[in-house]
Design a protein around this motif. Sequence first.
Motif, PDB file in Angstrom:
ATOM      1  N   ARG A  88       0.804  -1.221   0.000  1.00 43.77           N
ATOM      2  CA  ARG A  88       0.000   0.000   0.000  1.00 43.77           C
ATOM      3  C   ARG A  88       0.842   1.280   0.000  1.00 43.77           C
ATOM      4  NH1 ARG A  88      -5.409   0.989   0.434  1.00 43.77           N
ATOM      5  NH2 ARG A  88      -5.841   3.196   0.842  1.00 43.77           N
ATOM      6  N   PRO A  89       1.833   1.431   0.883  1.00 44.75           N
ATOM      7  CA  PRO A  89       2.610   2.674   0.840  1.00 44.75           C
ATOM      8  C   PRO A  89       3.375   2.854  -0.476  1.00 44.75           C
ATOM      9  CG  PRO A  89       3.553   1.119   2.403  1.00 44.75           C
ATOM     10  CD  PRO A  89       2.221   0.574   2.021  1.00 44.75           C
ATOM     11  N   GLY A 109      -5.585   5.622  -9.400  1.00 49.75           N
ATOM     12  CA  GLY A 109      -5.655   5.149  -8.017  1.00 49.75           C
ATOM     13  C   GLY A 109      -6.342   3.807  -7.895  1.00 49.75           C
ATOM     14  N   HIS A 130      -8.898   6.998  -4.201  1.00 52.71           N
ATOM     15  CA  HIS A 130      -9.053   8.109  -3.254  1.00 52.71           C
ATOM     16  C   HIS A 130      -9.782   9.243  -3.954  1.00 52.71           C
ATOM     17  CE1 HIS A 130      -5.450  10.756  -4.632  1.00 52.71           C
ATOM     18  NE2 HIS A 130      -5.831   9.983  -5.617  1.00 52.71           N
ATOM     19  N   VAL A 154      -5.441   1.641  -4.733  1.00 52.94           N
ATOM     20  CA  VAL A 154      -5.442   2.672  -3.697  1.00 52.94           C
ATOM     21  C   VAL A 154      -6.307   3.850  -4.166  1.00 52.94           C
ATOM     22  CG1 VAL A 154      -3.298   2.070  -2.532  1.00 52.94           C
ATOM     23  CG2 VAL A 154      -3.190   3.435  -4.624  1.00 52.94           C
ATOM     24  N   ASP A 191      -5.568  14.576  -1.156  1.00 52.11           N
ATOM     25  CA  ASP A 191      -4.912  13.335  -0.762  1.00 52.11           C
ATOM     26  C   ASP A 191      -3.887  12.882  -1.797  1.00 52.11           C
ATOM     27  OD1 ASP A 191      -5.930   9.933  -0.059  1.00 52.11           O
ATOM     28  OD2 ASP A 191      -4.390  11.174   0.875  1.00 52.11           O
ATOM     29  N   ARG A 192      -3.093  13.791  -2.291  1.00 54.46           N
ATOM     30  CA  ARG A 192      -2.037  13.422  -3.251  1.00 54.46           C
ATOM     31  C   ARG A 192      -0.882  12.790  -2.522  1.00 54.46           C
ATOM     32  NH1 ARG A 192      -2.870  17.381  -7.393  1.00 54.46           N
ATOM     33  NH2 ARG A 192      -4.170  16.312  -8.903  1.00 54.46           N
ATOM     34  N   GLU A 232       0.695   3.886  -3.031  1.00 50.66           N
ATOM     35  CA  GLU A 232       0.238   5.250  -2.772  1.00 50.66           C
ATOM     36  C   GLU A 232       1.268   6.253  -3.274  1.00 50.66           C
ATOM     37  OE1 GLU A 232      -0.529   5.184   1.411  1.00 50.66           O
ATOM     38  OE2 GLU A 232      -2.673   4.712   1.152  1.00 50.66           O
ATOM     39  N   HIS A 233       2.535   5.931  -3.071  1.00 47.23           N
ATOM     40  CA  HIS A 233       3.599   6.789  -3.583  1.00 47.23           C
ATOM     41  C   HIS A 233       3.558   6.830  -5.108  1.00 47.23           C
ATOM     42  CE1 HIS A 233       7.492   8.765  -3.852  1.00 47.23           C
ATOM     43  NE2 HIS A 233       7.938   7.785  -4.625  1.00 47.23           N
ATOM     44  N   HIS A 251      -9.890  12.744  -5.502  1.00 49.53           N
ATOM     45  CA  HIS A 251      -8.857  13.553  -6.119  1.00 49.53           C
ATOM     46  C   HIS A 251      -9.488  14.463  -7.161  1.00 49.53           C
ATOM     47  CE1 HIS A 251      -9.354  10.044  -8.713  1.00 49.53           C
ATOM     48  NE2 HIS A 251      -8.925  10.786  -9.726  1.00 49.53           N
ATOM     49  N   ARG A 268       0.957   6.303  -6.991  1.00 44.85           N
ATOM     50  CA  ARG A 268      -0.232   7.083  -7.354  1.00 44.85           C
ATOM     51  C   ARG A 268       0.066   8.581  -7.312  1.00 44.85           C
ATOM     52  NH1 ARG A 268      -4.554   6.806  -2.878  1.00 44.85           N
ATOM     53  NH2 ARG A 268      -3.119   8.364  -2.030  1.00 44.85           N
TER      54      ARG A 268
END
Length: 298
Positions: free
Chosen positions: A237-238, A276, A283, A281, A297-298, A241-242, A285, A244
């Motif tokens: 996930r991290p 995303g 979100h 992930v 939430d960037r 997310e990065h 945006h 994304r």
Amino acid sequence: MSDPHLGFIGLGQIGAPMAKRWCDHPGGLTVFDVVEAATAPFAERGAHVAASPAGVAERATVISLMVRDDAQVREVMSGPDGILATASNGTVVIIHSTVEADTPAEIAALCKPHGVAVLDAPVSGGAMGAHEGTLALMVGGDAEAVALATPALERLGTLVAHLGPIGAGTRAKLARNLITFASFAAVGEASRLAEAAGVDLAKLGEVVRHSDRVTGGPGAIMLRGTAGPLPADDGLRPIFEHTRGLGEKDLTLAIGLGAELGVETPVARQAFDQLGAALGVPHRHSLDTDNPDEGDDR
């Protein structure tokens, strides 16, 4: 059955180099193509040339088909001179053609009363992979039939992936080709943008091919067993997310450049909207080409 006699039907741009990799098979090879000239190189290399698909099935117990479409697959299987007219019990037929998702299962049901097993095994890798024997084969079908066919399939490619029951290979090929051709559409848009900006497109192509060899291209994110959202505690996930955040920033910049140069960028806009979710992930945006570093939430 350790060295079954092999058959190959359909000696076109992909089929011919695939079949040539079977010419030295210890159990022998029989081929057929509606274009007589296509069979001549095989006869020169010692393969038997049949007069029909039925003639192939008289000799071969593992038979590959690389014909054009669903109609040709059906004709080769069940036409007056088709495989089922002569196939012996225990024969395995492998459909390499890219067909409709339900066709392999329908063909398998047609063949079952004859004791003939069917696999669908479309390929990825193009003519180059066929010539070099480096294809990826996406196989669907019964495990026993897959086991019987695998030694022959391993001569054709460096990856033989059994993906599930009959039809799974074809469904995988349709998904894989979606990636290919959607990427081509993105390349067209990116090329128009780069050209308008004065970039050398041939050199840009070198950069794309080089970096894809390093990173793995679009397949690099296909690491999960589900297409749904990643759980909060998933180790990916991290990372995603990065990814994304970087992607949305760079897509925003590309869209902004397109607006500046008068180049439409619908593929980039759709990619921004869907990136995303594609990474697992999703979100909230928004697209703000005036302030590309701002957003939700960037």
